[in-house]
Scaffold this motif. Structure first.
Motif, PDB file in Angstrom:
ATOM      1  N   SER A   1     -21.025  13.476  -4.157  1.00  0.00           N
ATOM      2  CA  SER A   1     -22.563  12.881  -4.436  1.00  0.00           C
ATOM      3  C   SER A   1     -23.559  11.951  -3.780  1.00  0.00           C
ATOM      4  O   SER A   1     -24.751  11.663  -4.149  1.00  0.00           O
TER       5      SER A   1
ATOM      6  N   ASP B   1     -25.402  11.650 -13.010  1.00  0.00           N
ATOM      7  CA  ASP B   1     -25.137  12.825 -13.359  1.00  0.00           C
ATOM      8  C   ASP B   1     -26.089  14.089 -13.756  1.00  0.00           C
ATOM      9  O   ASP B   1     -26.306  15.490 -13.395  1.00  0.00           O
TER      10      ASP B   1
ATOM     11  N   GLY C   1     -25.652  16.329 -10.720  1.00  0.00           N
ATOM     12  CA  GLY C   1     -24.077  16.890 -11.188  1.00  0.00           C
ATOM     13  C   GLY C   1     -23.174  15.921 -11.109  1.00  0.00           C
ATOM     14  O   GLY C   1     -23.179  15.082 -10.808  1.00  0.00           O
ATOM     15  N   SER C   2     -22.329  15.814 -12.243  1.00  0.00           N
ATOM     16  CA  SER C   2     -21.286  15.120 -12.139  1.00  0.00           C
ATOM     17  C   SER C   2     -20.132  15.795 -12.287  1.00  0.00           C
ATOM     18  O   SER C   2     -19.777  16.599 -11.193  1.00  0.00           O
ATOM     19  N   ARG C   3     -19.343  15.034 -10.779  1.00  0.00           N
ATOM     20  CA  ARG C   3     -18.375  15.312  -9.554  1.00  0.00           C
ATOM     21  C   ARG C   3     -17.438  14.988 -10.324  1.00  0.00           C
ATOM     22  O   ARG C   3     -16.934  14.140 -10.326  1.00  0.00           O
TER      23      ARG C   3
ATOM     24  N   PRO D   1     -16.402  20.454  -9.255  1.00  0.00           N
ATOM     25  CA  PRO D   1     -17.260  19.691 -10.864  1.00  0.00           C
ATOM     26  C   PRO D   1     -16.840  20.069 -11.752  1.00  0.00           C
ATOM     27  O   PRO D   1     -16.884  18.777 -12.699  1.00  0.00           O
TER      28      PRO D   1
END
Length: 466
Positions: free
Chosen positions: A292, A370, A374-376, A447
């Motif tokens: 991230s 996010d 994108g969320s991790r 992810p």
């Protein structure tokens, strides 16, 4: 005085031991003698200065004064903090004194109350090179000296606090209610007073002087963060801030009482510095940091560098002078425009300022980021092996090059620090044998939790020889 093979060994930045297993006056003075000898040899004819600080642990102030006396006996000008102070205080004082040779802090940071520690800082307030710490080990005598020179007791904290307030700069935009948890450590009172001075309402917890830390470890993560999480919800606070025992690492709790993962906190801070504050520079992290951070650095158009584990590796990059932010996997963050070392108090102030200026809650800011990168899902597991098996894994690691893992084909393989496999969706997995224990540390990020766990289990199997 006859030298013997040293029994005191330094970790990345100093020496830590249990009080009942050798952290006592005799051994603390032995280390101080070695430091005094080396610093005196390096001092110019006009002499040099050394700064000494201490935390709230058992006998820390007493140990600090013994260290100061021993170092001063080598003809150096030594200043000791007049009160417990965060480790960054000593670093900052070194960095702003052209005659500084280095600093010592009596602290064991996030370790439990049974431990004492002695951390060493260089002339610029940053990490000391491994070569210097090795020399310290070699110069440790069998017996502590009885010599003690004069030293000055001084307020080291106030100039540092003033510099922090100036660095943050702007007056409060929207007053917040903030729970501040110094975890019984050396930031007690210091951070809370500073946040109040910036116009916010503060509820400080874990601020009493308790040498046993009331059973908690001064480490800003669960379960030790439970009381701060509960206090945020109970008081209706906007957020909570925790700093570890010596104040060099911070963590944040959102308005719902959830502690932010490091993979959320670091890119969020980077987003604020690079976006709202318009700061520029290179971003440096260890290989074990969340992707991230790299994704946010790319989004902002920043150059990104990853280095092997250890803040000393980040420090070498900070010396280049073009770095905006350096971060390690545990949440230690350095902003070298302020100090070439981790500083949890500055990170705390910037996080509070970010929420105040944004008009959003902390969780809303995390969700916004996010949505952009994108969320991790991140995890680490320690695989404990017999010593012989750990060594066998070390031996085969340089030639290990799996064609696939968990049914996935890596797009990049690195042996810079263990074995790291990168995949086309920015997922990754890393296996790294510990340098000191019979453990292989395994990291994975993807992810989704399912994809992450599949990578983790496959890597653990490889580490075990499967």
């Amino acid at each position: 005085m006859e030298r013997t093979t040293p029994i005191i060994r330094f970790g990345n930045d100093g020496w830590h031991a249990r009080f009942d297993e050798g952290f006592d006056s005799q051994n603390v003075i032995r280390v101080a003698d070695a430091l005094g000898l080396l610093w005196a040899d390096a001092a110019p004819d006009s002499g040099g200065s050394v700064y000494v600080g201490f935390d709230t642990r058992h006998r820390s102030e007493e140990f600090a004064r013994e260290v100061a006396g021993a170092i001063a006996s080598y003809g150096l000008a030594v200043k000791v903090s007049s009160s417990p102070c965060p480790t960054p205080v000593v670093g900052w004082n070194c960095a702003h004194d052209p005659k500084a040779l280095g600093g010592v802090v009596i602290t064991s940071s996030e370790r439990s109350c049974e431990y004492g520690g002695l951390i060493v800082r260089g002339a610029d307030g940053g990490a000391c090179p491994r070569e210097f710490l090795d020399k310290v080990e070699q110069e440790i005598f069998q017996q502590a000296s009885t010599e003690a020179g004069p030293f000055e007791v001084a307020d080291l904290t106030s100039p540092y606090v003033k510099a922090l307030a100036e660095f943050v700069g702007e007056p409060v935009i929207r007053p917040l209610k903030v729970v501040v948890d110094p975890m019984y450590g050396s930031a007690t009172g210091v951070l809370a007073d500073l946040v109040r001075s910036l116009g916010h309402e503060v509820i400080e917890i874990h601020a009493e002087k308790l040498e046993d830390f009331d059973g908690i470890h001064p480490d800003p993560k669960d379960p030790w963060a439970d009381a701060c999480e509960q206090a945020v919800v109970a008081t209706g606070a906007d957020l909570g801030i925790l700093v570890d025992g010596d104040g060099d690492r911070a963590a944040a709790v959102d308005e719902y009482g959830n502690i932010l993962a490091v993979r959320e906190l670091t890119p969020l801070l980077l987003s604020y510095m690079g976006g709202e504050l318009g700061m520029r520079g290179r971003v440096v992290t260890t290989l074990t940091c969340s992707a991230s951070v790299e994704l946010e650095a790319r989004r902002l158009g920043f150059e990104y560098t990853s280095v092997p584990v250890g803040f000393g590796r980040i420090y070498r990059e900070l010396q280049e002078g073009d770095v905006l932010l350096g971060a390690e996997e545990y949440g230690g963050i350095s902003i070298p425009a302020h100090l070439k070392e981790r500083d949890g108090l500055l990170v705390s102030l910037l996080l509070i300022q970010m929420v105040s200026k944004s008009g959003l809650t902390l969780r809303e800011l995390v969700n916004k980021l996010d949505a952009e990168i994108g969320s991790r899902r991140y995890i680490r597991r320690d695989v404990r092996l017999e010593p012989a098996l750990t060594q066998a894994f070390r031996n085969v690691l340089p030639g290990l090059n799996p064609q696939e893992i968990a049914g996935r084909v890596p797009v990049e393989v690195s042996h810079a620090d263990g074995l790291r496999l990168q995949f086309d969706d920015d997922s990754w997995v890393l296996m790294r044998p510990s340098r000191t224990d019979s453990v292989v540390r395994v990291y994975a990020e993807a992810p989704t939790a399912r994809e992450r766990d599949e990578l983790l289990e496959s890597a653990c199997s490889i580490a075990r020889g499967g």
